[in-house]
Motif scaffolding. Structure first.
Motif, PDB file in Angstrom:
ATOM      1  N   GLU A   1       0.844  -1.205   0.000  1.00  0.00           N
ATOM      2  CA  GLU A   1       0.000   0.000   0.000  1.00  0.00           C
ATOM      3  C   GLU A   1       0.877   1.252   0.000  1.00  0.00           C
ATOM      4  O   GLU A   1       0.606   2.222  -0.715  1.00  0.00           O
ATOM      5  N   ALA A   2       1.929   1.236   0.814  1.00  0.00           N
ATOM      6  CA  ALA A   2       2.842   2.371   0.842  1.00  0.00           C
ATOM      7  C   ALA A   2       3.509   2.554  -0.516  1.00  0.00           C
ATOM      8  O   ALA A   2       3.691   3.689  -0.995  1.00  0.00           O
ATOM      9  N   ALA A   3       3.886   1.451  -1.148  1.00  0.00           N
ATOM     10  CA  ALA A   3       4.513   1.533  -2.465  1.00  0.00           C
ATOM     11  C   ALA A   3       3.541   2.072  -3.513  1.00  0.00           C
ATOM     12  O   ALA A   3       3.938   2.818  -4.423  1.00  0.00           O
ATOM     13  N   PHE A   4       2.265   1.708  -3.402  1.00  0.00           N
ATOM     14  CA  PHE A   4       1.234   2.219  -4.304  1.00  0.00           C
ATOM     15  C   PHE A   4       1.149   3.745  -4.185  1.00  0.00           C
ATOM     16  O   PHE A   4       1.112   4.474  -5.177  1.00  0.00           O
ATOM     17  N   LYS A   5       1.151   4.240  -2.944  1.00  0.00           N
ATOM     18  CA  LYS A   5       1.100   5.686  -2.739  1.00  0.00           C
ATOM     19  C   LYS A   5       2.380   6.364  -3.217  1.00  0.00           C
ATOM     20  O   LYS A   5       2.347   7.486  -3.734  1.00  0.00           O
ATOM     21  N   LEU A   6       3.513   5.679  -3.065  1.00  0.00           N
ATOM     22  CA  LEU A   6       4.771   6.207  -3.592  1.00  0.00           C
ATOM     23  C   LEU A   6       4.662   6.392  -5.104  1.00  0.00           C
ATOM     24  O   LEU A   6       5.101   7.414  -5.661  1.00  0.00           O
ATOM     25  N   ALA A   7       4.061   5.409  -5.778  1.00  0.00           N
ATOM     26  CA  ALA A   7       3.883   5.495  -7.228  1.00  0.00           C
ATOM     27  C   ALA A   7       2.993   6.675  -7.600  1.00  0.00           C
ATOM     28  O   ALA A   7       3.266   7.396  -8.570  1.00  0.00           O
ATOM     29  N   ARG A   8       1.928   6.883  -6.834  1.00  0.00           N
ATOM     30  CA  ARG A   8       1.035   8.012  -7.114  1.00  0.00           C
ATOM     31  C   ARG A   8       1.761   9.347  -6.908  1.00  0.00           C
ATOM     32  O   ARG A   8       1.588  10.289  -7.694  1.00  0.00           O
ATOM     33  N   LEU A   9       2.549   9.446  -5.865  1.00  0.00           N
ATOM     34  CA  LEU A   9       3.298  10.679  -5.630  1.00  0.00           C
ATOM     35  C   LEU A   9       4.268  10.956  -6.776  1.00  0.00           C
ATOM     36  O   LEU A   9       4.452  12.109  -7.180  1.00  0.00           O
ATOM     37  N   HIS A  10       4.888   9.917  -7.279  1.00  0.00           N
ATOM     38  CA  HIS A  10       5.812  10.079  -8.396  1.00  0.00           C
ATOM     39  C   HIS A  10       5.076  10.462  -9.675  1.00  0.00           C
ATOM     40  O   HIS A  10       5.531  11.318 -10.438  1.00  0.00           O
ATOM     41  N   GLY A  11       3.916   9.844  -9.889  1.00  0.00           N
ATOM     42  CA  GLY A  11       3.213  10.051 -11.146  1.00  0.00           C
ATOM     43  C   GLY A  11       2.467  11.361 -11.238  1.00  0.00           C
ATOM     44  O   GLY A  11       2.476  12.010 -12.285  1.00  0.00           O
ATOM     45  N   GLY A  12       1.822  11.767 -10.144  1.00  0.00           N
ATOM     46  CA  GLY A  12       1.003  12.979 -10.188  1.00  0.00           C
ATOM     47  C   GLY A  12      -0.055  12.862 -11.270  1.00  0.00           C
ATOM     48  O   GLY A  12      -0.530  11.777 -11.602  1.00  0.00           O
ATOM     49  N   SER A  13      -0.435  13.973 -11.847  1.00  0.00           N
ATOM     50  CA  SER A  13      -1.446  13.973 -12.906  1.00  0.00           C
ATOM     51  C   SER A  13      -0.861  13.663 -14.276  1.00  0.00           C
ATOM     52  O   SER A  13      -1.594  13.297 -15.208  1.00  0.00           O
ATOM     53  N   ASP A  14       0.455  13.758 -14.415  1.00  0.00           N
ATOM     54  CA  ASP A  14       1.082  13.532 -15.716  1.00  0.00           C
ATOM     55  C   ASP A  14       1.327  12.059 -16.016  1.00  0.00           C
ATOM     56  O   ASP A  14       1.495  11.683 -17.176  1.00  0.00           O
ATOM     57  N   ARG A  15       1.361  11.245 -14.973  1.00  0.00           N
ATOM     58  CA  ARG A  15       1.637   9.820 -15.161  1.00  0.00           C
ATOM     59  C   ARG A  15       0.559   9.008 -14.441  1.00  0.00           C
ATOM     60  O   ARG A  15       0.773   8.498 -13.337  1.00  0.00           O
ATOM     61  N   PRO A  16      -0.616   8.864 -15.041  1.00  0.00           N
ATOM     62  CA  PRO A  16      -1.721   8.193 -14.352  1.00  0.00           C
ATOM     63  C   PRO A  16      -1.672   6.674 -14.399  1.00  0.00           C
ATOM     64  O   PRO A  16      -2.458   6.004 -13.717  1.00  0.00           O
ATOM     65  N   ARG A  17      -0.769   6.103 -15.187  1.00  0.00           N
ATOM     66  CA  ARG A  17      -0.750   4.655 -15.405  1.00  0.00           C
ATOM     67  C   ARG A  17       0.205   3.955 -14.433  1.00  0.00           C
ATOM     68  O   ARG A  17       1.320   4.410 -14.216  1.00  0.00           O
TER      69      ARG A  17
END
Length: 404
Positions: free
Chosen positions: A110-126
């Motif tokens: 779950e923490a890694a999932f949120k890490l991915a979202r923080l990295h992606g922001g709105s520009d990297r939704p995938r």
């Protein structure tokens, strides 16, 4: 009333019927309430790295519980800082890495999932994950788990996750500059101990770096020395952006962690994630003792050597039911020639052996990292007996052909 009645009445049914009730363990052995001894080659599903009731594990719990158990993450404790440094060292993060502590593998993912979202922001939704991989059963980690039958009762899933085949061609086709992260389980344990194709991890690292994508490797089952390296990705000589660990680092105590490298270590900032119990003094002291004993006793190398010994021993069993052996170190999957894994597991338990069937055609073996000649020899004898029992049952169920 029996313990089966109590379990059926009082426990949720998501685990099905309990197969036995164990009351004591020592080393690689378990005892039930009737005093029957079992050889344990499941080790709590790759959790009990040191076996049961190891003196180092017991002493760590007793000493820390009598000193300081929990103070919350508003404060630091010596065991927490010591374990973080130890995990960074064995994972090879260098000085730039950071560690987040949770209570389980699912929480680490779950923490890694949120890490991915923080990295992606709105520009990297995938976010990409592999088909048939397993990352957990919480709503977030279930969205990363490439098993539609597990997701179906809980749809809709958290959006943004796409699944790709475990091929280099699929990596090349799917990864672009709109991908935030790629999640990889280096050996698909719940799918039957399936290894990735040769060169897959190296290709994944090269392609993700080219596109600025986080490479996140789920080492929850493969970590803590189980495959003959501290972490499975180390066999390939790569450095991911983050890894998730749990199971074997605690040796039976619930703990999980997200270990980050380089720039990924700066993505979390105050308020973006947390856990009341994560990283408490008791859990980190026990995990520190377990990881320290794995290192002191040379159990990573033992896993490599005993894994090859166990593989050879299994392939030497004269049984038409054995189709091969997959996996690495002490994470092995015995491929069966018929869909009878559950019958083999039941027969093994009747003979005093605890093993596991992740699917109908595979037996999973994840014993303690401490096993030696005695345990392997006993396993071969018990497993052979279980296979013979199933073979005899199959012959009884085969209709006799009547000559024309």
């Amino acid at each position: 009333m029996t313990w089966q009645d109590d379990a059926g009445r009082d426990l949720v049914r998501s685990f099905g019927e309990r197969m036995a009730m164990f009351v004591r363990g020592e080393g690689s052995y378990l005892w039930d309430a009737e005093g029957t001894r079992y050889l344990d080659f499941l080790a709590g599903i790759a959790v009990d790295s040191l076996g049961h009731a190891h003196p180092v594990f017991v002493e760590a719990i007793a000493t820390q519980a009598a000193t300081l158990a929990h103070v919350s993450n508003y404060f630091a404790t010596p065991p927490q800082l010591a374990l973080a440094a130890m995990l960074k060292r064995v994972a090879g993060t260098g000085d730039g890495g950071r560690v987040y502590f949770g209570n389980s593998g699912a929480e680490a993912n779950e923490a890694a999932f949120k890490l991915a979202r923080l990295h992606g922001g709105s520009d990297r939704p995938r976010i990409l994950a592999l088909t048939d991989a397993f990352h957990g059963r919480t709503m977030g980690t279930l969205a990363l788990t490439g098993k539609p039958w597990m997701q179906e009762p809980f749809l809709p899933m958290t959006p943004g996750v796409e699944f790709i085949d475990s091929t280099i061609e699929a990596l090349e086709a799917a990864i672009d500059d709109r991908v935030a992260a790629l999640f990889i389980e280096p050996v698909k344990g719940e799918a039957g101990v399936l290894e990735l194709p040769a060169g897959f991890l190296r290709a994944a690292r090269e392609i993700t770096e080219r596109h600025g994508v986080l490479l996140i490797i789920d080492e929850i089952q493969t970590g803590a020395g189980r495959t003959g390296e501290w972490f499975a990705f180390q066999h390939e000589g790569i450095t991911p952006d983050a890894i998730t660990v749990a199971k074997g680092i605690g040796g039976g105590f619930p703990i999980g962690a997200l270990i980050t490298y380089g720039a990924a270590s700066e993505l979390f900032y105050p308020g973006t994630h947390g856990s009341t119990f994560g990283g408490n003094a008791l859990g980190t002291a026990v995990a520190g003792a377990v990881v320290g004993e794995i290192e002191r006793a040379g159990l990573v190398q033992n896993a490599a050597e005993r894994g090859e010994q166990l593989r050879s021993a299994i392939l030497g069993i004269d049984s038409a039911l054995i189709g091969g052996v997959r996996g690495r170190g002490l994470l092995l999957g015995v491929a069966l020639t018929h869909p009878i894994a559950k019958a083999v597991v039941a027969a093994a338990q009747e003979h005093g052996l605890v093993i596991n069937a992740p699917n109908d055609e595979t037996i999973r073996l994840v014993p303690a990292l401490t096993i030696g000649d005695v345990e392997i020899d006993e396993f071969v004898a018990l497993f052979t007996a279980a296979l013979r029992t199933v073979e005899d049952a199959l012959l009884l169920e085969t209709p006799t052909e009547v000559p024309a």
